[in-house]
Motif scaffolding. Sequence first.
Motif, PDB file in Angstrom:
ATOM      1  N   GLN A 190      15.311  -0.644  -2.165  1.00 33.88           N
ATOM      2  CA  GLN A 190      14.934  -1.029  -3.519  1.00 33.88           C
ATOM      3  C   GLN A 190      13.809  -0.111  -3.961  1.00 33.88           C
ATOM      4  N   SER A 191      13.582  -0.074  -5.263  1.00 35.14           N
ATOM      5  CA  SER A 191      12.524   0.784  -5.764  1.00 35.14           C
ATOM      6  C   SER A 191      11.162   0.174  -5.427  1.00 35.14           C
ATOM      7  N   TYR A 192      10.155   1.026  -5.449  1.00 38.58           N
ATOM      8  CA  TYR A 192       8.802   0.540  -5.180  1.00 38.58           C
ATOM      9  C   TYR A 192       8.399  -0.501  -6.224  1.00 38.58           C
ATOM     10  N   HIS A 193       8.736  -0.250  -7.480  1.00 34.72           N
ATOM     11  CA  HIS A 193       8.393  -1.188  -8.549  1.00 34.72           C
ATOM     12  C   HIS A 193       9.054  -2.545  -8.317  1.00 34.72           C
ATOM     13  N   ASP A 194      10.341  -2.539  -7.946  1.00 31.06           N
ATOM     14  CA  ASP A 194      11.032  -3.805  -7.710  1.00 31.06           C
ATOM     15  C   ASP A 194      10.427  -4.542  -6.521  1.00 31.06           C
ATOM     16  N   TRP A 195      10.037  -3.788  -5.492  1.00 30.44           N
ATOM     17  CA  TRP A 195       9.413  -4.420  -4.330  1.00 30.44           C
ATOM     18  C   TRP A 195       8.071  -5.035  -4.716  1.00 30.44           C
ATOM     19  N   LEU A 196       7.279  -4.293  -5.500  1.00 37.45           N
ATOM     20  CA  LEU A 196       6.001  -4.838  -5.954  1.00 37.45           C
ATOM     21  C   LEU A 196       6.209  -6.121  -6.758  1.00 37.45           C
ATOM     22  N   THR A 197       7.219  -6.116  -7.619  1.00 40.36           N
ATOM     23  CA  THR A 197       7.506  -7.282  -8.446  1.00 40.36           C
ATOM     24  C   THR A 197       7.845  -8.502  -7.598  1.00 40.36           C
ATOM     25  N   SER A 198       8.444  -8.261  -6.428  1.00 44.46           N
ATOM     26  CA  SER A 198       8.856  -9.368  -5.559  1.00 44.46           C
ATOM     27  C   SER A 198       7.716  -9.923  -4.711  1.00 44.46           C
ATOM     28  N   GLN A 199       6.566  -9.260  -4.709  1.00 45.68           N
ATOM     29  CA  GLN A 199       5.442  -9.705  -3.882  1.00 45.68           C
ATOM     30  C   GLN A 199       4.651 -10.813  -4.570  1.00 45.68           C
ATOM     31  N   PRO A 200       4.056 -11.716  -3.779  1.00 47.03           N
ATOM     32  CA  PRO A 200       3.194 -12.740  -4.384  1.00 47.03           C
ATOM     33  C   PRO A 200       2.046 -12.098  -5.162  1.00 47.03           C
ATOM     34  N   LYS A 201       1.706 -12.678  -6.298  1.00 47.58           N
ATOM     35  CA  LYS A 201       0.651 -12.103  -7.127  1.00 47.58           C
ATOM     36  C   LYS A 201      -0.672 -12.018  -6.381  1.00 47.58           C
ATOM     37  N   ALA A 202      -0.925 -12.970  -5.501  1.00 46.57           N
ATOM     38  CA  ALA A 202      -2.184 -12.962  -4.751  1.00 46.57           C
ATOM     39  C   ALA A 202      -2.277 -11.741  -3.847  1.00 46.57           C
ATOM     40  N   ILE A 203      -1.142 -11.317  -3.298  1.00 46.85           N
ATOM     41  CA  ILE A 203      -1.135 -10.129  -2.438  1.00 46.85           C
ATOM     42  C   ILE A 203      -1.485  -8.895  -3.262  1.00 46.85           C
ATOM     43  N   LEU A 204      -0.881  -8.765  -4.438  1.00 42.94           N
ATOM     44  CA  LEU A 204      -1.171  -7.615  -5.292  1.00 42.94           C
ATOM     45  C   LEU A 204      -2.642  -7.611  -5.697  1.00 42.94           C
ATOM     46  N   ARG A 205      -3.164  -8.764  -6.050  1.00 43.95           N
ATOM     47  CA  ARG A 205      -4.576  -8.832  -6.444  1.00 43.95           C
ATOM     48  C   ARG A 205      -5.490  -8.428  -5.296  1.00 43.95           C
ATOM     49  N   SER A 206      -5.092  -8.771  -4.060  1.00 46.75           N
ATOM     50  CA  SER A 206      -5.942  -8.432  -2.915  1.00 46.75           C
ATOM     51  C   SER A 206      -6.056  -6.927  -2.727  1.00 46.75           C
ATOM     52  N   TYR A 207      -5.098  -6.170  -3.270  1.00 46.75           N
ATOM     53  CA  TYR A 207      -5.147  -4.708  -3.229  1.00 46.75           C
ATOM     54  C   TYR A 207      -5.712  -4.124  -4.522  1.00 46.75           C
TER      55      TYR A 207
END
Length: 213
Positions: free
Chosen positions: A68-85
């Motif tokens: 899958q694309s990086y963008h699609d993978w990011l979209t599938s991650q919990p928002k809290a995980i993205l915020r932690s980065y």
Amino acid sequence: MTLRVAIVGSGPTGLYTFQKLIETAEPLSIFIFEKGDRAGIGMPYTSETADRRMLANIASIEIPPLNQSYHDWLTSQPKAILRSYGVDPDTFDVRTFTPRMLLGEYFRAQFVSLVGKAEARGHFVSIHEGTEIADVVPEGRHVRLETTVGPADENFDRVILATGHMFPIDDDPTDHYYPSPWSGLIDADIPAAEVGAMGTSLSAIDAAMAVAC
């Protein structure tokens, strides 16, 4: 007999090679050797060589998709995980630059998916993490791999070297000079001062972020 293929290194070069190999209809025996503890990440994206504040210089729109694309993978991650980065889950897009370590987690996830796809297609996959290859030795029609602790258990018909690059060994930093962000600047306590950076590449951006942080 099944063709035995070894991939030395499981960063992005190794991953895209692996992806192409498993497209063949002929069953293969694929052996993946990775010096690090977790295959699939790639040396520039590990916690050993990067910091959570260091950005990757490539966005999703520039990365060929794996499963899958990086963008699609990011979209599938919990928002809290993205915020932690430090990634805003509500505003990022295909052109957003993200931390290197987060990109490494994407590659790792894609590697795991590719292994499953390979086995579903009838290929045999053997993963050797924490295994450093010291030499590649041709022996007639086969190739032998020497690890740092002795020969590998198998001889191979083909060997693909995907070991990437190494950062140059920097001179020792001083209290006012840092050869690169990886030589201690990222963890240094920088007082109020004038700071100069030679160069305007990604390393300069990392240096500016390190000073600002």
